[in-house]
Design a protein around this motif. Sequence first.
Motif, PDB file in Angstrom:
ATOM      1  N   ALA A   1       0.768  -0.988  -0.046  1.00  0.00           N
ATOM      2  CA  ALA A   1      -0.049  -0.101  -0.020  1.00  0.00           C
ATOM      3  C   ALA A   1       0.928   1.326   0.028  1.00  0.00           C
ATOM      4  CB  ALA A   1      -0.915   0.083   1.234  1.00  0.00           C
ATOM      5  N   GLN A   2       1.904   1.260   0.720  1.00  0.00           N
ATOM      6  CA  GLN A   2       2.831   2.504   0.658  1.00  0.00           C
ATOM      7  C   GLN A   2       3.382   2.716  -0.659  1.00  0.00           C
ATOM      8  OE1 GLN A   2       5.566   1.133   3.804  1.00  0.00           O
ATOM      9  NE2 GLN A   2       4.753   2.336   5.345  1.00  0.00           N
ATOM     10  N   ARG A   3       3.836   1.574  -1.266  1.00  0.00           N
ATOM     11  CA  ARG A   3       4.287   1.743  -2.777  1.00  0.00           C
ATOM     12  C   ARG A   3       3.142   2.208  -3.704  1.00  0.00           C
ATOM     13  NH1 ARG A   3       7.427  -3.562  -4.448  1.00  0.00           N
ATOM     14  NH2 ARG A   3       7.841  -2.156  -6.230  1.00  0.00           N
TER      15      ARG A   3
ATOM     16  N   LYS B   1      -4.386   7.570  -1.650  1.00  0.00           N
ATOM     17  CA  LYS B   1      -4.300   7.400  -0.162  1.00  0.00           C
ATOM     18  C   LYS B   1      -5.022   6.053   0.158  1.00  0.00           C
ATOM     19  CE  LYS B   1      -3.660   7.782   4.339  1.00  0.00           C
ATOM     20  NZ  LYS B   1      -2.281   7.816   4.842  1.00  0.00           N
ATOM     21  N   ILE B   2      -4.305   5.104   0.831  1.00  0.00           N
ATOM     22  CA  ILE B   2      -4.819   3.535   1.019  1.00  0.00           C
ATOM     23  C   ILE B   2      -5.153   3.282   2.330  1.00  0.00           C
ATOM     24  CG2 ILE B   2      -4.626   1.299   0.829  1.00  0.00           C
ATOM     25  CD1 ILE B   2      -3.120   1.824  -1.939  1.00  0.00           C
ATOM     26  N   VAL B   3      -6.318   3.097   2.866  1.00  0.00           N
ATOM     27  CA  VAL B   3      -6.504   2.945   4.125  1.00  0.00           C
ATOM     28  C   VAL B   3      -7.267   1.444   4.439  1.00  0.00           C
ATOM     29  CG1 VAL B   3      -8.101   3.471   6.179  1.00  0.00           C
ATOM     30  CG2 VAL B   3      -7.366   5.375   4.530  1.00  0.00           C
ATOM     31  N   ILE B   4      -6.371   0.778   5.151  1.00  0.00           N
ATOM     32  CA  ILE B   4      -6.506  -0.881   5.472  1.00  0.00           C
ATOM     33  C   ILE B   4      -7.231  -0.774   6.894  1.00  0.00           C
ATOM     34  CG2 ILE B   4      -5.765  -3.061   5.511  1.00  0.00           C
ATOM     35  CD1 ILE B   4      -3.252  -2.299   3.973  1.00  0.00           C
ATOM     36  N   ARG B   5      -8.479  -1.209   6.632  1.00  0.00           N
ATOM     37  CA  ARG B   5      -9.396  -1.207   8.017  1.00  0.00           C
ATOM     38  C   ARG B   5      -9.030  -2.592   8.896  1.00  0.00           C
ATOM     39  NH1 ARG B   5     -11.147   4.042   8.468  1.00  0.00           N
ATOM     40  NH2 ARG B   5     -12.599   4.457   6.831  1.00  0.00           N
TER      41      ARG B   5
ATOM     42  N   LYS C   1     -12.304  -6.756  -0.044  1.00  0.00           N
ATOM     43  CA  LYS C   1     -13.059  -5.834  -0.515  1.00  0.00           C
ATOM     44  C   LYS C   1     -12.574  -4.510  -0.420  1.00  0.00           C
ATOM     45  CE  LYS C   1     -17.282  -8.387   0.466  1.00  0.00           C
ATOM     46  NZ  LYS C   1     -18.933  -8.129   1.290  1.00  0.00           N
ATOM     47  N   TYR C   2     -12.705  -3.522  -1.391  1.00  0.00           N
ATOM     48  CA  TYR C   2     -12.310  -2.387  -1.339  1.00  0.00           C
ATOM     49  C   TYR C   2     -13.412  -1.394  -2.155  1.00  0.00           C
ATOM     50  CZ  TYR C   2     -11.365  -2.454  -6.502  1.00  0.00           C
ATOM     51  OH  TYR C   2     -11.217  -2.534  -7.949  1.00  0.00           O
ATOM     52  N   SER C   3     -13.188  -0.081  -1.704  1.00  0.00           N
ATOM     53  CA  SER C   3     -13.869   1.018  -2.411  1.00  0.00           C
ATOM     54  C   SER C   3     -12.946   1.841  -2.814  1.00  0.00           C
ATOM     55  CB  SER C   3     -14.965   1.419  -1.483  1.00  0.00           C
ATOM     56  OG  SER C   3     -14.507   1.877  -0.134  1.00  0.00           O
ATOM     57  N   VAL C   4     -13.570   3.036  -3.705  1.00  0.00           N
ATOM     58  CA  VAL C   4     -12.659   3.932  -4.166  1.00  0.00           C
ATOM     59  C   VAL C   4     -13.374   5.261  -4.267  1.00  0.00           C
ATOM     60  CG1 VAL C   4     -11.139   5.081  -6.101  1.00  0.00           C
ATOM     61  CG2 VAL C   4     -11.068   2.768  -5.433  1.00  0.00           C
ATOM     62  N   GLN C   5     -13.104   6.324  -3.374  1.00  0.00           N
ATOM     63  CA  GLN C   5     -13.657   7.639  -3.522  1.00  0.00           C
ATOM     64  C   GLN C   5     -12.862   8.729  -3.750  1.00  0.00           C
ATOM     65  OE1 GLN C   5     -16.299   8.243  -0.044  1.00  0.00           O
ATOM     66  NE2 GLN C   5     -17.173  10.071  -1.112  1.00  0.00           N
ATOM     67  N   ASP C   6     -13.035   9.545  -4.864  1.00  0.00           N
ATOM     68  CA  ASP C   6     -11.725  10.517  -5.130  1.00  0.00           C
ATOM     69  C   ASP C   6     -10.334   9.686  -5.243  1.00  0.00           C
ATOM     70  OD1 ASP C   6     -13.867  12.387  -5.338  1.00  0.00           O
ATOM     71  OD2 ASP C   6     -13.699  12.705  -3.021  1.00  0.00           O
TER      72      ASP C   6
ATOM     73  N   ILE D   1      -9.679  -0.366   2.188  1.00  0.00           N
ATOM     74  CA  ILE D   1      -9.638  -1.696   1.756  1.00  0.00           C
ATOM     75  C   ILE D   1     -10.266  -2.476   3.263  1.00  0.00           C
ATOM     76  CG2 ILE D   1      -8.126  -4.039   1.682  1.00  0.00           C
ATOM     77  CD1 ILE D   1      -6.383  -2.431  -0.060  1.00  0.00           C
ATOM     78  N   ASN D   2     -11.046  -3.326   2.908  1.00  0.00           N
ATOM     79  CA  ASN D   2     -12.111  -3.874   4.139  1.00  0.00           C
ATOM     80  C   ASN D   2     -11.971  -5.472   3.883  1.00  0.00           C
ATOM     81  OD1 ASN D   2     -13.154  -1.571   5.163  1.00  0.00           O
ATOM     82  ND2 ASN D   2     -14.354  -1.568   3.327  1.00  0.00           N
TER      83      ASN D   2
END
Length: 353
Positions: A296-298, A306-310, A342-347, A352-353
């Motif tokens: 995700a950092q790469r 911006k990637i958020v892993i829940r 699962k993942y979602s993209v907003q803007d 990632i869930n």
Amino acid sequence: MTKRLSELLALHWSGEISDEEKAELDELLLQHPGDWLKAGQLEQLVFSKVTADEEDKVNSLIDRVSNIIGDENRPQLPLMPATAPRRFRARTLLVALLLLVAGGGMLFTWLYRAQGYKIVTTDVGMKTKIRLADGSSIILNAGSTLRYPEKMDKGIREVYLNGEAFFDIKHAASRPFIIHAEKMDVRVLGTSFNVRAYKEEDFEETAVISGAVEMVVKEDKQVIRIAPNEKVLLHKNADHEKTKTNNTTAATGKQAAAIERSPLSPISAADSNHVLETAWLNNQLIFQNETLSTIAQRLERWYGVKIVIRDPQLAALRFSGRADNVSIEKLLNILQEIQPFKYSVQDDIVTIN
């Protein structure tokens, strides 16, 4: 801008800064290059001369922007000399910002000149090539900053890196070349190699393509010589208890950083000339047994998201694969086939869930 950076800049402008404080200031500006503009250190920036017609257009645009934002919202530069008129300071900042935006050739590769040094910063999703005065060349990867002298006329050639860069250094036996990173210094005479030293990653890496280099661990001054087709990882975490060198393992204190030495990783068995450590030079995104958190950092630097892993368990999942010239959604779909999530993209935010 941090309070400490403001204090150091004030000391710098007053001429009361010590050598230790100057070194600290250099490091903070290397980490936060955008603060050169925010701090109002515009008198030390150098811009290209524009023609009279272009200058009229820029002035007209500045006036329009000034009218729109209004006096109360104009940039405030409290650390500029008190003798500079307020409108002049705001106008100077606008000129700088507009020239940076208008410089389409540079896009988000920022170039600053200050006190005999240049500072180049690449934004996410970009890389740039730099040629030094001694004939050496550097390719700077995305999300990286390099500070280097405009003139290479001293006995030691020194640069400062935050991020990743590939170096092709001209040989000069009497003038060693040193790359300063957060936890290590890399010393060479003339060779080609890759240095990876992002602040947000938990390791720093030196990978040698040709020639040989010496890596000095800042914490304990340990000197490690790295041969061609070899790399050394310096783990930042203080709880590592062992240092690994090929097939040998030596015990160290708990506070010592962990060192791992290994050969470079060919991309394929049929092609040993192209290795994983420098795949980014060819716009190849390759990962081998990396956690989703590390990937995700790469991807944040690669795609500008911006990637958020829940789920922490998802963050620890490991992946191997390759994706060249695909969208972030396509890549995430490929990763889903390896490990379900699962993942979602907003803007520009991927969750990632």
